[in-house]
Design an enzyme around this catalytic site. Structure first.
Site, PDB file in Angstrom:
ATOM      1  NE  ARG A 172      35.919  -3.031 -66.373  1.00  0.00           N
ATOM      2  CZ  ARG A 172      35.853  -3.713 -67.507  1.00  0.00           C
ATOM      3  NH1 ARG A 172      34.684  -4.008 -68.024  1.00  0.00           N
ATOM      4  NH2 ARG A 172      36.943  -4.089 -68.133  1.00  0.00           N
ATOM      5  NE  ARG A 176      40.818 -12.459 -56.284  1.00  0.00           N
ATOM      6  CZ  ARG A 176      41.476 -12.087 -57.393  1.00  0.00           C
ATOM      7  NH1 ARG A 176      42.748 -11.708 -57.319  1.00  0.00           N
ATOM      8  NH2 ARG A 176      40.899 -12.086 -58.560  1.00  0.00           N
ATOM      9  NE  ARG A 249      38.344  10.671 -70.302  1.00  0.00           N
ATOM     10  CZ  ARG A 249      38.722  11.940 -70.298  1.00  0.00           C
ATOM     11  NH1 ARG A 249      38.057  12.844 -71.027  1.00  0.00           N
ATOM     12  NH2 ARG A 249      39.731  12.318 -69.550  1.00  0.00           N
ATOM     13  NE  ARG A 280      45.251   1.085 -69.139  1.00  0.00           N
ATOM     14  CZ  ARG A 280      44.137   0.378 -69.078  1.00  0.00           C
ATOM     15  NH1 ARG A 280      43.951  -0.496 -68.110  1.00  0.00           N
ATOM     16  NH2 ARG A 280      43.178   0.530 -69.976  1.00  0.00           N
ATOM     17  CD  GLU A 300      45.361   3.093 -71.802  1.00  0.00           C
ATOM     18  OE1 GLU A 300      45.994   2.045 -72.040  1.00  0.00           O
ATOM     19  OE2 GLU A 300      44.225   3.088 -71.292  1.00  0.00           O
ATOM     20  CE1 TYR A 351      35.425  -1.183 -70.018  1.00  0.00           C
ATOM     21  CE2 TYR A 351      34.443   0.184 -68.317  1.00  0.00           C
ATOM     22  CZ  TYR A 351      35.550  -0.407 -68.880  1.00  0.00           C
ATOM     23  OH  TYR A 351      36.780  -0.215 -68.306  1.00  0.00           O
ATOM     24  CG  ASP A 353      35.762  -7.031 -70.448  1.00  0.00           C
ATOM     25  OD1 ASP A 353      36.293  -5.927 -70.643  1.00  0.00           O
ATOM     26  OD2 ASP A 353      35.473  -7.464 -69.317  1.00  0.00           O
TER      27      ASP A 353
HETATM   28  N1  UDP Z   1      40.488   1.578 -61.480  1.00  0.00           N
HETATM   29  C1  UDP Z   1      41.076   2.288 -60.467  1.00  0.00           C
HETATM   30  N2  UDP Z   1      42.410   2.152 -60.238  1.00  0.00           N
HETATM   31  C2  UDP Z   1      43.185   1.335 -60.973  1.00  0.00           C
HETATM   32  C3  UDP Z   1      42.588   0.582 -62.014  1.00  0.00           C
HETATM   33  C4  UDP Z   1      41.232   0.726 -62.242  1.00  0.00           C
HETATM   34  O1  UDP Z   1      40.410   3.056 -59.795  1.00  0.00           O
HETATM   35  O2  UDP Z   1      44.398   1.258 -60.726  1.00  0.00           O
HETATM   36  C5  UDP Z   1      39.038   1.766 -61.727  1.00  0.00           C
HETATM   37  C6  UDP Z   1      38.791   2.916 -62.684  1.00  0.00           C
HETATM   38  O3  UDP Z   1      37.599   3.572 -62.279  1.00  0.00           O
HETATM   39  C7  UDP Z   1      38.578   2.204 -63.993  1.00  0.00           C
HETATM   40  C8  UDP Z   1      37.842   0.958 -63.535  1.00  0.00           C
HETATM   41  O4  UDP Z   1      38.455   0.626 -62.294  1.00  0.00           O
HETATM   42  O5  UDP Z   1      37.832   2.968 -64.905  1.00  0.00           O
HETATM   43  C9  UDP Z   1      37.914  -0.222 -64.476  1.00  0.00           C
HETATM   44  O6  UDP Z   1      39.252  -0.547 -64.705  1.00  0.00           O
HETATM   45  P1  UDP Z   1      39.706  -1.627 -65.778  1.00  0.00           P
HETATM   46  O7  UDP Z   1      41.137  -1.906 -65.561  1.00  0.00           O
HETATM   47  O8  UDP Z   1      38.734  -2.756 -65.742  1.00  0.00           O
HETATM   48  O9  UDP Z   1      39.485  -0.806 -67.117  1.00  0.00           O
HETATM   49  P2  UDP Z   1      39.984  -0.987 -68.606  1.00  0.00           P
HETATM   50  O10 UDP Z   1      41.162  -1.899 -68.589  1.00  0.00           O
HETATM   51  O11 UDP Z   1      38.789  -1.486 -69.357  1.00  0.00           O
HETATM   52  O12 UDP Z   1      40.358   0.406 -68.996  1.00  0.00           O
END
Ligand code: UDP
Length: 374
Positions: A172, A176, A249, A280, A300, A351, A353
């Site tokens: 996801r 870059r 989860r 976060r 969170e 999952y 969006d």
């Molecule tokens: N992820 C990570 N470090 C970060 C942010 C995301 O390793 O700082 C990984 C982690 O495995 C997470 C996945 O990327 O489950 C998807 O993150 P995303 O931010 O897309 O998840 P959401 O916002 O849906 O919780």
């Protein structure tokens, strides 16, 4: 009784889009939701004049022109661009993985230097075919990046070793070689002006909605209200978990109002060290460029899913996906399909969006509503 054409169980984004389209197509619709409010997980609560994303951060982003045009019929979007920052042991890194991050990790200043450094870091992994998230991350960026920005966050988030997590989850995130901190590659992005509730309210305008009603308290009664039922809750719960329980989860949020204007200078800061118990901190005002005197933050915490909390993320590993397919076959059987439609994040066990949710809802409308003679 057949008073309604459709009973919609769940007033989240999927149910609300279907309710809007069915109503506009002349169908008589009743929406029920067990919560005291509509909007499902995009619902925001006003605290100190700030829209608080009560069920976790929602940032709308899409490359789907149809979906973008659709939501813009109901709300306008601000120019928010998600650029989360990661905090690992007190040091800050930009996300997603980009030239800023590579500079912060290794001091490299050009794409050429960054590529050379990453090739060195991933040398021992690049000939493997990744089969799980850990292998995928090592294959992409090597060990330093993995251990600084991915491993701790991922294992907290999912409550299991990264070797047991499907690799698609890390795909996801963009990777870059430009100085671009935009978390998404999508063409369109933003937060609805007036907040997400404005979107839900527009979608449900003139639709009969009853909140605080749990479908499962009297299924027969609710089923009898309509010719067809769109159920947007958990698919296993719909079948009384007769084939087994799907895993999810969950999350736990701790929200605080602070008597200062700016706490962290960004809407999202990830804590990627496993020893910090939360993943976060959100500072909600920054999603809408808020200028209030106070601020509201949310920590969170990932959490085991149980009957007492919310199913946020499906665990899409092979075992759960196989169980889901069994439930889906059941849902597609004649006995159920004549009366019931299952759809949305929880019923599709995906999952999703928000744009995926809307796309799926519009696909259902295209199939279902002409067939209903609308
Ligand atoms: N992820 C990570 N470090 C970060 C942010 C995301 O390793 O700082 C990984 C982690 O495995 C997470 C996945 O990327 O489950 C998807 O993150 P995303 O931010 O897309 O998840 P959401 O916002 O849906 O919780």
């Amino acid at each position: 009784m057949d008073g309604y054409d459709y009973l919609i169980v769940g007033a989240g984004l999927f149910g609300s889009v279907f309710a809007r389209e069915a109503t506009d197509a002349g169908q008589k619709v009743l929406v029920i939701d067990k919560r005291s409010h509509t909007g499902g997980n995009i619902y925001c609560e006003k605290v100190a004049g700030i829209n608080v994303h009560k069920y976790g951060a929602h940032i709308f982003h899409t490359s789907n022109q149809v979906v973008w045009d659709y939501v813009n019929r109901y709300v306008s979007f601000n120019h928010y661009v998600n650029s989360p920052v990661a905090n690992f042991r007190g040091k800050l890194y930009n996300l997603p993985f980009n030239m800023n991050t590579f500079y912060q990790l290794w001091g490299v200043t050009t794409p050429e230097e960054a590529r050379a450094k990453i090739e060195e870091e991933r040398a021992e992994f690049r000939d493997t075919e990744p089969t799980n998230l850990e292998e995928q991350a090592l294959f992409l960026g090597g060990r330093t990046l993995y251990e600084t920005l991915i491993k701790g966050y991922t294992e907290k988030q999912w409550g299991r070793p990264a070797t047991q997590i499907p690799s698609f989850i890390i795909k996801r995130l963009p990777f870059r070689f430009t100085f671009d901190n935009n978390y998404f590659n999508d063409r369109y992005q933003g937060i609805p002006i007036g907040g997400y509730n404005a979107l839900t309210e527009a979608l449900l305008d003139n639709v009969e909605v009853r909140t605080g009603i749990n479908y499962f308290d009297d299924r027969q009664h609710w089923n009898d209200q309509a010719k067809r039922v769109l159920y947007t809750g958990k698919i296993d719960e719909f079948f009384d978990c007769e084939l087994g329980t799907l895993e999810y989860r969950s999350l736990h949020f701790e929200t605080e109002v602070l008597d200062r204007a700016n706490f962290q200078g960004n809407a999202v800061i990830n804590y990627t060290d496993k020893d910090v118990p939360f993943t976060r901190i959100l500072e909600h005002k920054h999603f809408e460029f808020g200028t209030q005197d106070k601020t509201v933050i949310t920590r969170e915490y990932p959490h085991e899913f149980s009957k007492d909390n919310e199913p946020y993320y499906p665990i899409n590993d092979d075992a759960n996906n196989a169980l889901f397919e069994q439930y889906r076959s059941l849902a597609n059987s004649r006995e159920y399909a004549q009366k019931f439609i299952l759809g949305g994040r929880l019923a599709d066990y995906k999952y999703y969006d928000m744009d995926d949710t809307i796309e799926a809802a519009l696909a259902l409308c295209a199939k279902e509503l002409p067939a209903a003679g609308a």
